[in-house]
Write an enzyme that holds these catalytic residues in place. Sequence first.
Site, PDB file in Angstrom:
ATOM      1  N   HIS A  71      36.919 -25.489  29.537  1.00 51.21           N
ATOM      2  CA  HIS A  71      35.690 -25.225  30.276  1.00 51.21           C
ATOM      3  C   HIS A  71      36.095 -24.677  31.643  1.00 51.21           C
ATOM      4  CE1 HIS A  71      34.698 -28.774  27.759  1.00 51.21           C
ATOM      5  NE2 HIS A  71      33.549 -28.186  27.581  1.00 51.21           N
ATOM      6  N   GLU A 112      31.542 -29.468  15.062  1.00 47.99           N
ATOM      7  CA  GLU A 112      32.310 -30.629  15.508  1.00 47.99           C
ATOM      8  C   GLU A 112      32.109 -31.766  14.526  1.00 47.99           C
ATOM      9  OE1 GLU A 112      32.134 -31.926  19.618  1.00 47.99           O
ATOM     10  OE2 GLU A 112      32.533 -33.987  18.990  1.00 47.99           O
ATOM     11  N   ASP A 169      39.180 -31.492  19.717  1.00 49.47           N
ATOM     12  CA  ASP A 169      38.235 -32.033  20.698  1.00 49.47           C
ATOM     13  C   ASP A 169      38.286 -33.555  20.587  1.00 49.47           C
ATOM     14  OD1 ASP A 169      36.266 -32.419  22.514  1.00 49.47           O
ATOM     15  OD2 ASP A 169      34.634 -31.658  21.282  1.00 49.47           O
TER      16      ASP A 169
END
Lengths: 456, 456, 456, 456
Positions: D134, D294, D365
């Site tokens: 990010h 995800e 993640d």
Amino acid sequence: MKMQINILALCCLCLVFSVAVAVGPPTCPAENSGGCGDDEWQGEFFPEIPKIKYEGPNSKNHLAFKYYNPEEDWLRFSVAFWHTFRGTGGDPFGAPTKFWPWEDGTNSVAMAKRRMRANFEFINKLGVEFWCFHDRDIAPDGKTLEETNKNMDEVVALAKELQGSKIHPLWGTAQLFNHPRYMHGAATSPEVGVYAYAAAQVKKAMEVTHYLGGENYVFWGGREGYQTLLNTDMGKELDHLAKFLEAAANYKKKIGFNGTLLIEPKPRSLQSITTAAHFLRKYGLIDEFKLNIECNHATLSGHSCHHDVETARINGLLGNIDANSGDPQTGWDTDEFMTDIAEATKVMLSVVKNGGLAPGGLNFDAKLRRESTDVEDLFIAHISGMDTMARGLRNAAKLLEDGSLDELVKKRYQSFESEDGALIEAGKADFEYLEKKAIEWGEPKELAEMIFHSAL
Amino acid sequence: MKMQINILALCCLCLVFSVAVAVGPPTCPAENSGGCGDDEWQGEFFPEIPKIKYEGPNSKNHLAFKYYNPEEDWLRFSVAFWHTFRGTGGDPFGAPTKFWPWEDGTNSVAMAKRRMRANFEFINKLGVEFWCFHDRDIAPDGKTLEETNKNMDEVVALAKELQGSKIHPLWGTAQLFNHPRYMHGAATSPEVGVYAYAAAQVKKAMEVTHYLGGENYVFWGGREGYQTLLNTDMGKELDHLAKFLEAAANYKKKIGFNGTLLIEPKPRSLQSITTAAHFLRKYGLIDEFKLNIECNHATLSGHSCHHDVETARINGLLGNIDANSGDPQTGWDTDEFMTDIAEATKVMLSVVKNGGLAPGGLNFDAKLRRESTDVEDLFIAHISGMDTMARGLRNAAKLLEDGSLDELVKKRYQSFESEDGALIEAGKADFEYLEKKAIEWGEPKELAEMIFHSAL
Amino acid sequence: MKMQINILALCCLCLVFSVAVAVGPPTCPAENSGGCGDDEWQGEFFPEIPKIKYEGPNSKNHLAFKYYNPEEDWLRFSVAFWHTFRGTGGDPFGAPTKFWPWEDGTNSVAMAKRRMRANFEFINKLGVEFWCFHDRDIAPDGKTLEETNKNMDEVVALAKELQGSKIHPLWGTAQLFNHPRYMHGAATSPEVGVYAYAAAQVKKAMEVTHYLGGENYVFWGGREGYQTLLNTDMGKELDHLAKFLEAAANYKKKIGFNGTLLIEPKPRSLQSITTAAHFLRKYGLIDEFKLNIECNHATLSGHSCHHDVETARINGLLGNIDANSGDPQTGWDTDEFMTDIAEATKVMLSVVKNGGLAPGGLNFDAKLRRESTDVEDLFIAHISGMDTMARGLRNAAKLLEDGSLDELVKKRYQSFESEDGALIEAGKADFEYLEKKAIEWGEPKELAEMIFHSAL
Amino acid sequence: MKMQINILALCCLCLVFSVAVAVGPPTCPAENSGGCGDDEWQGEFFPEIPKIKYEGPNSKNHLAFKYYNPEEDWLRFSVAFWHTFRGTGGDPFGAPTKFWPWEDGTNSVAMAKRRMRANFEFINKLGVEFWCFHDRDIAPDGKTLEETNKNMDEVVALAKELQGSKIHPLWGTAQLFNHPRYMHGAATSPEVGVYAYAAAQVKKAMEVTHYLGGENYVFWGGREGYQTLLNTDMGKELDHLAKFLEAAANYKKKIGFNGTLLIEPKPRSLQSITTAAHFLRKYGLIDEFKLNIECNHATLSGHSCHHDVETARINGLLGNIDANSGDPQTGWDTDEFMTDIAEATKVMLSVVKNGGLAPGGLNFDAKLRRESTDVEDLFIAHISGMDTMARGLRNAAKLLEDGSLDELVKKRYQSFESEDGALIEAGKADFEYLEKKAIEWGEPKELAEMIFHSAL
């Protein structure tokens, strides 16, 4: 070979796959010449299925064990009569789907006896030594309790004969949830007549279990609980339940039955292991009962199966395991055969630490999917469940032999092997002493660097 | 007027609505002339907010009670210091959103004292008589335990003064979960040094609670539990926890503190009311402790709040209630103020049957939404929670006065008021007697017709 | 009076309470003189139950409306034939508990006709104008499809007569989930023969719905979905489903049926509103179908009912609501009558914004508890559901009249009523323009103070 | 060797185990001589950790791959900068626990650059070729947007240099959820200024991703959604979101960035794959975006990861996978490294059928547990995740090679390979034709016996 491993890991699916597989002509379909409609019919129920053998991890034979080796293992597997022989594939939105060839659509004593023969052929071909049952699974209701008991006696006599010397019940139990009379509970029913009826039913079920050489007796309170607290006197109901179990324990002694009495926690009443344990302690029953842990009940209650088995173990209450599993994305009990190797391994770590489960064992409280309508599926499902548990056991044994897990745990707590640790564990370290020590020691050592940084 | 009712029913939302409402110039913003940066600053923290009054159900004033009438009610509400004065609006995906005007961004003792003044202005304007706190909420950590305790003493002295004669703690507790030293547990830490540190911290927190006139002391084991069973000796950890609590009970007596010790069950360790009760019974602590029931913990454990309160009540363990609620579609504790009138009514039915909660009470373990950033929201949220509980209490009182619910329950169990019911409840009805009765009575009466039809 | 409010709020419980309430001698029990065993029997089925009237919030009469006033309200309530007349109280662990006096234990056409008479007496006494049904609820399977259709024609002819001029179906549908042939799906079955059979069944059900003056036709894919992805070609199955629905839309036009076609999302296949909407868009069916929202499906999918209704509304897809509710602590569909006033109010806010639901309505896809075995309970349950929705509607109307909620929402977005907001909404503000603005504006205004503090 | 398999299967636990393992003296602790406090410091960050190599399933080396063989595999693994380098171990109840030796407690540009060097040493030692980030992870906020962008440019220049020729971003993204300005949403914020700010942030993040050679750009709407529907205009917010994404797609073309734009569904807003797909279709964006799946979001939404990946695949939307997993008994995202071999195998079946994921890949993640505070754990966790996925891929490849699964699926649907199946799939079989066929065929063949029995 590794692929084989993964086929196994995915095997709850196989159950469905075999739907389409053709099976040979059934030997005893109801539409046949009628000989099989006769309860004296004693032919083969599973003519296409051989005795299941151990062939090792490389085998591609669906009807062979890849991990469970009857010659080596000491697992005490049990077939569950209700799922395997009374499961219909029906569900809240659908009619039954399974029509086994030996069923004639009746609920007669003759049918019950033929079904019992199928059960023992199944058990013998699968090569296990235990079965378990609810009273009403194995014999039909009569018009009165006496007639019902007579029906049961007739079926039980046949079961006794078919058991031979090697097979006997892991446990028996009374079905106190299906009949409408139990819709408000059995031992917790607000009706004294229902309470008495339940007692009579358990009395008979204990007698029968004893007669068949059963090693345990199980209480599962499928209807104990409540629909709404507003019409329920929870305290009174629990008092009644305690009296009921006390009477059961007394009756057990009276008839000389030495089996273990097991309570099975379930979501929505004696929900967790410790809820059941609390109940037993509160009412002075803790020495008379152990627990039957069902894995799918554990997950529905928000625990892993391993958690529940281990919690029972450390409380000296691990009696038996209903080795099934649920779907983690589904909010009800799907009662699947266990296929998760990692979970099976963890459960077996606890079982081994417990010195095994005897006189309890591993009971397959698991059912075929609605879509599995082939008799072969009954075998495939059990083989998969047994192989999963056997792999779990082998893994657990290796982990324990290797010792590094235990070593790690031991090291983790080693600071309690100090003099102060001993004082604490003996209940001799009071708060003033501990405060003095805390000040003397300063911030816990291994965290010193962490603390340093957090102060930056 | 009915609309008002429904505005209330929806009021968890109001919290968000007021975000956009302009608030007058803060009296004590950090950027001001600096007087307020001084811990001696003693002006008003909530100059726009009057003392909250009861105006009845027709009022449209957001800053008034519609149901809670301080003159009539005997509810023992408590403000929770941590949510109300230390909540930041931060969450796992977001930085803090609340920057109250009295905060200066430091964690100094001066800041702690100014914050304590805000707390008492809030409590007085809200008109409640209790507050509760964790040790580390109210005063900052020092470099050593001694320094930390000294910081606390300074803040506590001010709190004592600000309490005056009417206000005091519903309970105090020690924060044994935020600091990294507790990441493996406090009383269940594998490190003896952490255990000692936790003991020292609880010792001080009990002393402080006693000094401030607190009526209870709470244990919430936020880090007791495990990350993985594989590195955990669950039995040993529970033994340690028991020794810790035993030492706490002893210390309580030693210092002459007569408050109740409360354990707060939480998902993932002493998960349910009965898990906690089992623990207390097993370790012989059942007479020394009661329970603090948190509604949102109940729902996360798969129970209604009413279930947990009632379960505690029938076990003689109902000590205090953390009156919050969760989002039924959300899997973590959202700690909202309770707005569900039906649930509040049911909880209050149990509370009234318990003869109230004293020396416990109703503690708002609830927080503003992340998006609520206006000081007025602090008041609106508490008013809404208090009105909800007060409505619940009034409803419960009427239901009990009316008596039809109790009558219904009584009638439901009336068959146990027979001679045979008495035998059963006295533990004198054995299985043989009950079987005889079951045969004599036949199928339970009220089900006769049902049975007739099921046999068709 | 306020107590009345709360009795209502708790009324899912009442259903159970009335179990013990004695009901007068049934007029048409199977054991009677036999006249009622005859399908021509046309006496009263609910002789103890009067026409239900509105008596206002102060009434203590269980058999009266307190909020629903047929003279004022424009809610389009519908009785669901399957739950109300075919629900048995059975569940996965228990045999049926309900044996309505008009049932004779058969599944004959004569029984179907008698049951249909009971249905219309019920509807008339309740005072609603809609009913809904699955084809197989109202008439039994024959040996062939032709015979089945003939059975249905006979029952439907009677229904047409009994409907009179005021009553007609809110919707009809085909039961494509109960029969074993559908165990692998209906329109998504891997068997072409099952697909064709399902098409034939829907064709007939649409014809019948049209004939009875039905205003909608519903598709609920109870078995569309999968047991395991491993044996499933999900893409192919969705293609088949689309072709099936396309054929249905075409057939609707062919027979001149102007009713709305409704898809009902359910957990595990077209799980959410948007999953269904995506399907309709992808296959070009978005203009031919709307959605039937079931509240209990919404909560099982992790949404509130309000969320699903509102999502359907903003997508122009809100067709009908199955007004039931689930238990937030239970992971399956309990299909209870809705009693939550706050949720009902929110749902009604969306309904009013939608300009009502017509030609859809509110269908009680809700059932009595297993323990409710008295015919009076059928009325009490519906009254409670209708009063809940009527209260919700009144609350919603007041909230909208008052306007402050809408005002608040409008104010919340008012910054978009600027020139730049208009550019954005017109799709004319590109990233370069927006960046320029962001730099020009600096940190969003209302957050300035917040930012200031966060930088301290 | 088999034990090794199971150690792996249990490896989410290992992370915790290594807590106690001593690690060598850190090379760059802040307390050291200070050289490392300098952003020019370029020594080793993980001096104890060698380049990770493939050693095969028999290896006992924790710092080696047992299944992932960089020389053979074509998996596109990516390190997630935020979890690995910005994760603190903090949670809603606890302060940070991780204090990596290279951190100096500041959020300076110098610190950001030193951290970036650690990132690339980590990536090189692990042997992967992708990372993702990010914008706000990698560089600190400045006082203005311009200053913030300048900070980022400085860090990005270093990253570009450190990437060398082999490493580049799998994707970049903008952090639109942490800062308080986004508490009401970013593209769905009710404030036009927030919308513009978010646009400016995405603009820069896309530029940077392009500059670094990123292959995708991800949108994760952590704050898009709502706190309460009552203050939300859902339709307007979705319109705004669509305009925002449209502007993003336009800007992508303008700057010549050829990467794929990916939307990441999450519970509570674009909840499911099909919700996101519906949004894209409705707003005409379906050709401009793919999805980033995800796994932990899938399970929180009530689906298996396999379900979501397969659903994306059949809709042509499978872009990338966040390869993490949750705890099935926990209701929030625990973002663990995936260790479930069975699930990994199923996911890989879909990936292989998709022809791989490129230009997407597998992004970890996933984060260390709170209790894992050792730098070595960062490696162990990634190795375990990579080995799990590599085993899954190998298993999937074997299953596909073997062909029996595909064969089974093919056979399951073979009845559609008939002439009538072809008519149906071409949309040419209308309901009249199908009814004729259904009558002609009678009950679906393979169910004939079942039907026979059900009619008994």
